[in-house]
Design a protein around this motif. Structure first.
Motif, PDB file in Angstrom:
ATOM      1  N   TYR A  79      -7.022  -0.393  -4.487  1.00 20.71           N
ATOM      2  CA  TYR A  79      -7.372  -1.808  -4.394  1.00 20.71           C
ATOM      3  C   TYR A  79      -6.163  -2.547  -3.830  1.00 20.71           C
ATOM      4  CZ  TYR A  79     -11.010  -0.440  -7.744  1.00 20.71           C
ATOM      5  OH  TYR A  79     -12.066   0.184  -8.381  1.00 20.71           O
ATOM      6  N   ASP A  80      -6.374  -3.353  -2.803  1.00 25.94           N
ATOM      7  CA  ASP A  80      -5.263  -4.109  -2.228  1.00 25.94           C
ATOM      8  C   ASP A  80      -5.054  -5.416  -2.988  1.00 25.94           C
ATOM      9  OD1 ASP A  80      -7.200  -5.900  -1.312  1.00 25.94           O
ATOM     10  OD2 ASP A  80      -7.062  -5.257   0.769  1.00 25.94           O
ATOM     11  N   ARG A  81      -4.141  -6.249  -2.483  1.00 26.85           N
ATOM     12  CA  ARG A  81      -3.796  -7.495  -3.169  1.00 26.85           C
ATOM     13  C   ARG A  81      -5.020  -8.379  -3.404  1.00 26.85           C
ATOM     14  NH1 ARG A  81       1.129 -10.562  -3.036  1.00 26.85           N
ATOM     15  NH2 ARG A  81       1.944  -9.116  -1.460  1.00 26.85           N
ATOM     16  N   GLN A  82      -5.968  -8.344  -2.492  1.00 25.18           N
ATOM     17  CA  GLN A  82      -7.182  -9.166  -2.612  1.00 25.18           C
ATOM     18  C   GLN A  82      -8.290  -8.473  -3.405  1.00 25.18           C
ATOM     19  OE1 GLN A  82      -5.537  -8.814   0.467  1.00 25.18           O
ATOM     20  NE2 GLN A  82      -4.521 -10.775   0.090  1.00 25.18           N
ATOM     21  N   GLY A  83      -8.020  -7.273  -3.919  1.00 28.83           N
ATOM     22  CA  GLY A  83      -9.017  -6.565  -4.695  1.00 28.83           C
ATOM     23  C   GLY A  83      -9.989  -5.750  -3.869  1.00 28.83           C
ATOM     24  N   LEU A 113       2.451   3.903  -1.783  1.00 33.44           N
ATOM     25  CA  LEU A 113       1.538   2.931  -2.388  1.00 33.44           C
ATOM     26  C   LEU A 113       2.074   2.569  -3.769  1.00 33.44           C
ATOM     27  CD1 LEU A 113      -1.853   4.643  -1.460  1.00 33.44           C
ATOM     28  CD2 LEU A 113      -0.840   2.637  -0.346  1.00 33.44           C
ATOM     29  N   GLU A 114       2.436   1.308  -3.967  1.00 39.95           N
ATOM     30  CA  GLU A 114       3.001   0.841  -5.234  1.00 39.95           C
ATOM     31  C   GLU A 114       2.124  -0.271  -5.801  1.00 39.95           C
ATOM     32  OE1 GLU A 114       4.489  -0.333  -8.495  1.00 39.95           O
ATOM     33  OE2 GLU A 114       5.473   1.403  -7.554  1.00 39.95           O
ATOM     34  N   LYS A 115       1.738  -0.124  -7.053  1.00 40.05           N
ATOM     35  CA  LYS A 115       0.844  -1.093  -7.667  1.00 40.05           C
ATOM     36  C   LYS A 115       1.493  -2.464  -7.834  1.00 40.05           C
ATOM     37  CE  LYS A 115      -0.058  -1.008 -12.044  1.00 40.05           C
ATOM     38  NZ  LYS A 115      -0.565  -0.629 -13.392  1.00 40.05           N
TER      39      LYS A 115
END
Length: 568
Positions: A272-276, A31-33
């Motif tokens: 939190y994914d790309r869409q928040g 998991l990379e921010k």
């Protein structure tokens, strides 16, 4: 979906674990921010890299609060914090897949045996929390050799007074092309009785492992490598791990909480994914490796009924004993009208690395040096020589004349012309230990949050005066060599302000759960299935850049995790 291994972060501390376990057949998740960039996104663009900080978060969205010490009029001191969105002082170092290893200079000096026994070798220093490591140099040495092979280190081993023991005779790749000034340094050092040594670099001097060799653009430090020659965790390890089919990388995934139960086990990771959207994943074993400050912040944020002070923090040691790299810089100017045409041509060469260092004072034994123990004996450090290529930074003061008046038009053009045609500056960097103290740590800020509403890390950056004494001693040696070479305008600067790209500590490893967060395998004392493999594990930092040691230790821990996974 559940995985065998879940890793938070993707840099030098994470990529060896992902690489080792994926090759062993484990199902691994990273998991990379930040985003997943490749060579085609890395340009030699000074505006993007140095002025706009394009590979890091916007400080209005994600920041830190930095506490510094101030002196009142009556002489007393106090600590006060300022958000980095206000100061502009970024403590981010590359928020992309591969992390800051994409942007390192790649100086790959090993630690030396003495670095593992700092307390035993030099004794206690008042106000410093110095301890010996729970492992020895001999235990880490095979993994230094592994990094040299698998990440790709170019160089040449030469005998010198502080050469560390090696299991291999030389580096696996020949030295990179050298700048002509390297020979000047060699001759000047010899004349002074110093020992100039080639600097090993995590940059390929010839194509290998599906990567191209260095193209000698002259832009390396802080820049991403467009050829793949630089040994970033992404180019050297993660790409190969993905090719096994066993590694999944989710970019733009900001982990904000690690869940745990009352048996002292991690049960899942929330991000939190790309869409928040708030997502959760589970695994058998969890590894945190998102650089020292953010790793401490994540553990402190991951509270539960069982860990009310933060995950793995019953001892109160998470975030404590943060360290940076002490030292400073020096420089000297060589004026073209004072040297012959051959020297001018050599000095004007652009592209090849200088790749020269001094380690004659890695241990100081000099009666002129007082130090904390007042006996002339102390841990010293390393001096590395380099050129800075950035033209915008170089002309930064050209808009002012000798009377500190603003100029423009023809006068400004002449100043810029003179800057690039009259002289060239040779620089050096000093690396020495930043001693751990009670006034350098990570906590959670009670007021400032990031764009997701989570408390940001509050970082106190107190230092020890001993660091300055050692740094100044080494800077004098670097300046002496510049003087021998004929440089003018020689200047040095040693500061207690931390270099934000060289951070470690905060989750130190050790044998006593009361005074450390991790055991010798970087497994949390209190959490059976949690490991920390970035620079957070380091109780002391040594006197070289940290990345090589972080890589080596992560490979060591990866072997331990692999054995555990295979037995499960």
């Amino acid at each position: 979906m559940s995985y065998d291994i879940c890793i938070v972060g993707s840099g030098a501390g994470a990529s060896p674990v992902a690489y080792t376990l994926a090759k062993a057949g484990a199902k691994v998740l990273v998991l990379e921010k930040g985003p997943w960039l490749t060579e085609k996104e890395f340009y030699k663009d000074e505006l993007a890299i140095s002025l706009r900080d394009s590979y890091n978060p916007n400080l209005a969205d994600e920041q830190h609060v930095i506490e510094e010490e101030y002196v009142r009029e009556n002489g007393s001191t106090y600590w006060d914090g300022e958000p980095t969105s206000e100061s502009g002082w970024s403590f981010w170092n590359g928020t992309v897949v591969g992390g800051s290893s994409n942007f390192m200079s790649g100086y790959f000096h090993r630690l030396k045996p003495v670095d593992f026994r700092l307390r035993s070798e030099f004794g206690a220093i008042e106000g410093a929390n110095i301890v010996d490591w729970p492992i020895s140099y001999d235990e880490l040495e095979p993994y230094y050799a592994q990094v040299e092979r698998e990440v790709g280190v170019s160089g040449k081993v030469v005998k010198h007074p502080h050469q560390e023991p090696r299991s291999t005779e030389d580096f696996p790749y020949p030295p990179l092309a050298e700048h002509a000034v390297s020979s000047w340094i060699d001759k000047g050092a010899q004349a002074l009785g110093f020992h100039a040594i080639p600097v090993p670099r995590a940059v390929l001097s010839q194509p290998a492992m599906g990567r191209n060799s260095c193209e000698y653009s002259g832009y390396c430090s802080s820049y991403g490598c467009s050829t793949g020659a630089k040994g970033s965790g992404r180019a050297a390890l993660l790409n190969h791990a993905v090719a096994t089919g066993n590694l999944t990388i989710i970019p733009n995934a900001k982990v904000h909480h690690i869940n745990s139960n009352d048996q002292g086990e991690v049960t899942g990771v929330q991000y939190y994914d790309r869409q928040g959207r708030d997502q959760q994943v589970t695994a058998k074993i969890y590894v945190v490796a998102c650089q020292a400050i953010e790793t401490s912040r994540l553990l402190l944020s991951s509270t539960s009924d069982y860990f009310p002070q933060g995950l793995a923090n019953s001892s109160g040691q998470v975030g404590k004993n943060l360290i940076f790299s002490a030292g400073g810089t020096g420089s000297g100017d060589f004026f073209f009208d004072e040297i012959d045409k051959q020297q001018q041509a050599e000095l004007k060469q652009v592209g090849p690395f200088i790749n020269r260092a001094l380690q004659d004072w890695y241990q100081i034994d000099d009666k002129k040096f007082q130090g904390a123990n007042k006996n002339g004996k102390a841990k010293g450090g390393t001096i590395d020589f380099l050129f800075h290529q950035n033209p915008i930074a170089r002309v930064g003061g050209s808009q002012w004349n000798e009377h500190n008046e603003l100029v423009w038009g023809e006068a400004l053009k002449q100043n810029i012309f003179n800057e690039f045609t009259n002289y060239k500056t040779l620089r050096f960097e000093v690396f020495n230990d930043w001693l751990p103290t009670d006034n350098c740590f990570v906590a959670l800020d009670e007021e400032v949050t990031d764009k997701w509403g989570d408390p940001v890390a509050k970082v106190r950056i107190g230092s020890h005066n001993h660091d300055l004494e050692v740094g100044e001693y080494l800077a004098e040696k670097g300046a002496a060599l510049l003087k021998k070479l004929g440089a003018k305008n020689i200047a040095t600067s040693v500061s207690s302000s931390p270099p934000t790209n060289l951070m470690a500590g905060g989750c130190r490893f050790g044998n006593d759960p009361k005074t450390s967060v991790l055991n010798k395998y970087c497994q949390a004392h209190e959490v059976k299935n949690l490991y920390v493999t970035d620079g957070s594990f380091m109780p002391t930092g040594g006197s070289v850049p940290y990345t090589f040691t972080i890589y080596a230790n992560a490979f060591r821990v990866a072997d331990h995790i692999k054995t555990r996974w295979l037995a499960s």
